[in-house]
Every structure is written in C-alpha cells, then in structure tokens.
Write a protein that holds these residues in place. Structure first.
Motif, PDB file in Angstrom:
ATOM      1  N   ASP A  99       0.828  -1.212   0.000  1.00 28.13           N
ATOM      2  CA  ASP A  99       0.000   0.000   0.000  1.00 28.13           C
ATOM      3  C   ASP A  99       0.861   1.260   0.000  1.00 28.13           C
ATOM      4  N   TYR A 100       2.005   1.199   0.703  1.00 29.07           N
ATOM      5  CA  TYR A 100       2.897   2.363   0.754  1.00 29.07           C
ATOM      6  C   TYR A 100       3.416   2.714  -0.628  1.00 29.07           C
ATOM      7  N   HIS A 101       3.691   1.702  -1.444  1.00 28.02           N
ATOM      8  CA  HIS A 101       4.211   1.937  -2.789  1.00 28.02           C
ATOM      9  C   HIS A 101       3.177   2.565  -3.713  1.00 28.02           C
ATOM     10  N   PHE A 102       1.902   2.492  -3.322  1.00 25.47           N
ATOM     11  CA  PHE A 102       0.854   3.029  -4.195  1.00 25.47           C
ATOM     12  C   PHE A 102       0.110   4.199  -3.560  1.00 25.47           C
ATOM     13  N   VAL A 103       0.774   4.856  -2.634  1.00 24.61           N
ATOM     14  CA  VAL A 103       0.225   6.094  -2.090  1.00 24.61           C
ATOM     15  C   VAL A 103       0.321   7.180  -3.162  1.00 24.61           C
ATOM     16  N   ASN A 104      -0.771   7.785  -3.473  1.00 24.62           N
ATOM     17  CA  ASN A 104      -0.843   8.885  -4.451  1.00 24.62           C
ATOM     18  C   ASN A 104      -0.493   8.459  -5.881  1.00 24.62           C
ATOM     19  N   ARG A 105      -0.597   7.176  -6.182  1.00 22.48           N
ATOM     20  CA  ARG A 105      -0.434   6.745  -7.568  1.00 22.48           C
ATOM     21  C   ARG A 105      -1.212   5.460  -7.801  1.00 22.48           C
ATOM     22  N   GLN A 106      -1.591   5.237  -9.055  1.00 17.95           N
ATOM     23  CA  GLN A 106      -2.367   4.056  -9.413  1.00 17.95           C
ATOM     24  C   GLN A 106      -1.454   2.906  -9.811  1.00 17.95           C
ATOM     25  N   CYS A 107      -2.023   1.718  -9.781  1.00 16.49           N
ATOM     26  CA  CYS A 107      -1.313   0.559 -10.308  1.00 16.49           C
ATOM     27  C   CYS A 107      -1.191   0.726 -11.822  1.00 16.49           C
ATOM     28  N   PRO A 108      -0.159   0.155 -12.446  1.00 13.39           N
ATOM     29  CA  PRO A 108       0.063   0.350 -13.887  1.00 13.39           C
ATOM     30  C   PRO A 108      -1.137  -0.010 -14.753  1.00 13.39           C
ATOM     31  N   ASN A 109      -1.914  -1.007 -14.358  1.00 14.98           N
ATOM     32  CA  ASN A 109      -3.058  -1.415 -15.178  1.00 14.98           C
ATOM     33  C   ASN A 109      -4.372  -0.814 -14.676  1.00 14.98           C
ATOM     34  N   HIS A 110      -4.276   0.142 -13.744  1.00 15.49           N
ATOM     35  CA  HIS A 110      -5.424   0.885 -13.218  1.00 15.49           C
ATOM     36  C   HIS A 110      -6.431  -0.016 -12.488  1.00 15.49           C
ATOM     37  N   GLU A 111      -5.994  -1.155 -12.010  1.00 19.00           N
ATOM     38  CA  GLU A 111      -6.858  -2.029 -11.212  1.00 19.00           C
ATOM     39  C   GLU A 111      -6.931  -1.528  -9.773  1.00 19.00           C
TER      40      GLU A 111
END
Length: 453
Positions: free
Chosen positions: A261-273
């Motif tokens: 979750d920390y790695h995706f703070v303020n950014r989306q997953c590459p495939n927008h899932e």
C-alpha cells in the motif's frame, strides 16, 4: 544413473535380494499400493520415504519410456528424464547427461557423445546448446541463479580471460544438474502444460564462438526496486508447528500488504486495477498453477474461487483479530505440549472438524501461500509492477524481461561496471504482463539484443 538405462531398455526385469526374487510387474503393483498409502498417511519415516520416492520414480520413468512406442515424441523429451532422475546418486556428474543419451532415438537431434576429457561445465553447456538449437527454450526455465545454491560470478571485463578458467564456468542459461543445486519449481503457468515456447514470438537465439555467451532478443520491462523474502517459511521449528506458522505468516502478510500500500500512495497501479485486487492476484501468481485449481475449485471442471475472493476470506478468518482461524491458533499456541493430546504438527485433531466451511477455505489458502513463499519472493518494480520472483532476487540490479520465444517472463541481472553481459536469475510472474506478444508490441517497453553469460 547408468542403472536407469539398464532398467528402461531391458525387455524383462527381475529384482534379486539375496535368495529372493521378484519380477518387475509384481513389484510395480506393490509400489502402486505403497505409494497410495504413503500419500494418504504421512508418517515421518525417512528411510521408508526415500525408498518409496526413488523406487516410484523409476517406475514412472520406465512407464514413460514404454509409452514411447506409441508416442515417439515422448522418448524425445529428455527434460522429463532430467527432472525425474535429478536426485539419483552419480559419482561422475558428467554421467547425468551421458547415462541418458542411450534413451534418445536418433531422430532427437542431440548429437552429443560421451567425452570425459571435457569438464562438467563443458558437458552441461554443450547439452544446453544442443537443446536450444532444437528450439527447446524450456532449458532456460531449468537454468538460472535460482536453481543454484552456490555461484561464482564470472570475471569482469577488466580481468584477463583464459580458456582454462572459462572451461569450469557454467553459464547461468545452462541448467546445473549437480546435487548441490536447489531444484526449485515455479508454479505451473496456465499458458502451457509446462514452461515452454510461445509460438507467436519466434525464438531468436545466437550461440557465439564463446561457448559461455548466449545472444538473444528480449523486451526489457522494468527494474526491481523492492523484494520481500519470507525467510520464516524455511525454519524447521515453525514448519513443525502449524499454529505458530499461521501466526507468523499472518504477521508477514499484514506487513507485506502495508508495504504494498505504501508503494501506491498517491499513484495508481500500472493497469489501473484496484490495488487490493492487484495484491491478491500477485501473491498467488494469478492463481494459474495446478495446485491452486485443485484446492479451490468446489467441484471438478469448475473454475476455482478467484484470488481476490480468497484473500478476503483469509482476511476475515486469519488476519482479523476476531477471525475464526486466528482465535483458534491463538488457543492452540497457548496449550501445553502433552503426550496424551492427539495433535498433528501442533494442532489438535478436533480443530479440523470444528471449523466452518469458509474457515476451512482460509486454512487451505494459508497453506497455499506458505508453499508459494517457499519458492518465490514478492516484488515491486520502479513503475509499480508486482508479482513473484525467484529466491535471491535483488533490487536495483535485477530487471524484468521477456526473452523472445518464451511464454513467461524472466529476471535478468545487470553485472554493473559498464558490463554488457547479463546473468539469468530465473522465471517470474508479473501481474497483468504475462503475454509476451503483447509486451513486445507495447512501445512503452524497450526491446533489443541482450547477452547472457
């Protein structure tokens, strides 16, 4: 190893033990019965289990060989024999190749002849080259650093290279059949019954005059920036106690989810899932392996529960503090050890009959995760791709890549110091990027020539 060839090529087999003899057909029937009992009742008995394992392997290999009369292609599949016989003793490691050559038909195309003037590394490299020339890219799956417990890196470009020193070097793209290798197996991917070629992307391999260097085309995806090893799964004390193992695994999964979750703070997953869905699928390799399907399909020929649904069940029963499995394991861990208490690996047998149906699914999911974590490390890349990597994957030096002709991606290691050569680490699972043809056609990723040593 040589006895295997004798056993397979013999028209009639008779086993002798002192004055007692037994023909192979009766021996095979007895072993089938023992194997069934051994699979149903797991009693720790090293000598018995070793005997059953090696005897049963020989039976499977002989049956496989006998089928070659009606299925010629089966006899040509030497990778099968290598896998099945990898644990058999062998005084000369070169015989792990030489002893099996007699099993292959002339049409196999493997023009290798026993030559004991060559080093072990030279024999294994020549064997890998012969298979690659026949288009058997599955050789790369059996190779890599993930299959080696010890590895001596090659000398850098600044050091002098001589023929004598390189004759003992086994390239990372060539399988190591010596017993000190780990023989880890990646979960079987849905893109093939076993790891193999992708017919949509032609194999493009060039074997140079330098026998240790493999030149090929590959699509580079991203750099690994985070890996999370589950070292606890290899501890003998925890492996002998299911209650403590679950509590430890629970804490690891909670920490892993927090790091994710920390790695995706303020950014989306590459495939927008949805990030939780990405995490759930990445943790179990997309649910593509055979064991996943067999464990989580409610009925035969039905699709199993999807990874996100299973993660939510695991969260309810194992991670939640009022979860049924978590509370039961807390009680089990506090109970004193007693010789009068009927238990299996630290858990009372009454536990299995008392839990609910959904909690039973969570318990099976826990064991499935343990099996995965023994063989893979969870990773995150610089651009946010996630998945399962081979053991000992390192950050900043390891790159995700699709080698042309392969049906799963690999991890390659940069040697640094302006070196153009790469090392093969092993195959991996990347969530949302398991289609080599689609990746190759995606302009986001860089494609080109790579040299692997």
């Amino acid at each position: 190893m040589w006895i295997v060839q004798e056993a397979l090529l013999a028209k009639r087999l008779i086993l002798h033990f002192g004055t007692v003899q037994l023909d192979w057909e009766h021996f095979e029937k007895v072993m089938i019965l023992i194997q069934a009992v051994n699979a149903a009742i797991r009693i720790p008995m090293i000598s018995r289990e070793s005997f059953v394992k090696y005897a049963w392997t020989l039976i499977e290999v002989r049956d496989h060989w006998l089928q070659s009369d009606s299925h010629p292609a089966v006899a040509d599949h030497i990778t099968y024999y290598m896998h099945q016989l990898r644990r058999r003793s062998c005084k000369d490691y070169r015989d792990r190749v030489f002893a099996l050559l007699g099993l292959l038909p002339e049409s196999s195309g493997l023009n290798i002849h026993p030559d004991y003037s060559k080093t072990v590394a030279e024999v294994y490299t020549e064997f890998a080259v012969a298979q690659l020339k026949r288009g058997n890219i599955g050789v790369l799956y059996d190779a890599g650093l993930w299959k080696r417990k010890a590895f001596q890196p090659p000398c850098s470009r600044g050091e002098q290279r001589n023929q004598a020193s390189w004759s003992d070097y086994l390239p990372t793209w060539a399988p190591d059949y010596r017993p000190d290798t780990s023989f880890m197996e990646l979960a079987e991917m849905r893109f093939g019954a076993y790891f193999g070629e992708d017919p949509r992307v032609p194999l493009n391999i060039n074997l140079s005059t330098e026998s240790y260097r493999l030149t090929t085309q590959a699509t580079l995806i991203d750099i690994v920036t985070c890996v999370q090893p589950a070292l606890f799964v290899h501890g003998e004390e925890l492996r002998a106690n299911d209650a403590l193992m679950l509590l430890t695994c629970r804490r690891f999964c909670m920490d892993l989810k927090s790091i994710f979750d920390y790695h995706f703070v303020n950014r989306q997953c590459p495939n927008h899932e949805d990030s939780t869905s990405v995490f759930a699928y990445s943790l179990v390799g997309g649910g593509t392996d055979k064991a996943y399907t067999e464990t989580f399909a409610s009925r035969a020929n039905e699709a199993p529960l999807d990874p996100l649904s299973l993660w939510k069940i695991y969260d309810r029963h194992c991670i939640s503090e009022d979860g049924e499995i978590y509370m039961a394991m807390q009680r089990e861990a506090r109970l004193p050890v007693s010789s009068n208490r009927k238990a299996v690996k630290g858990v009372g047998i009454d536990f299995y009959s008392s839990i609910s149906a959904e909690a039973s699914i969570a318990w099976n999911y826990h064991h499935h995760i343990i099996n995965i974590l023994r063989r893979h490390w969870f990773f995150v890349t610089d651009d946010g791709y996630t998945g399962l990597a081979p053991l000992d994957t390192t950050v900043e030096t390891d790159v995700l890549a699709f080698i042309d002709g392969a049906n799963v991606p690999f991890i390659l290691r940069d040697l640094g110091e302006d070196a153009s050569d790469l090392l093969l680490v092993g195959p991996c699972y990347i969530h949302g990027l398991m289609d080599g043809e689609a990746v190759k056609q995606n302009s986001t990723f860089a494609g080109g020539t790579v040299q692997i040593i």
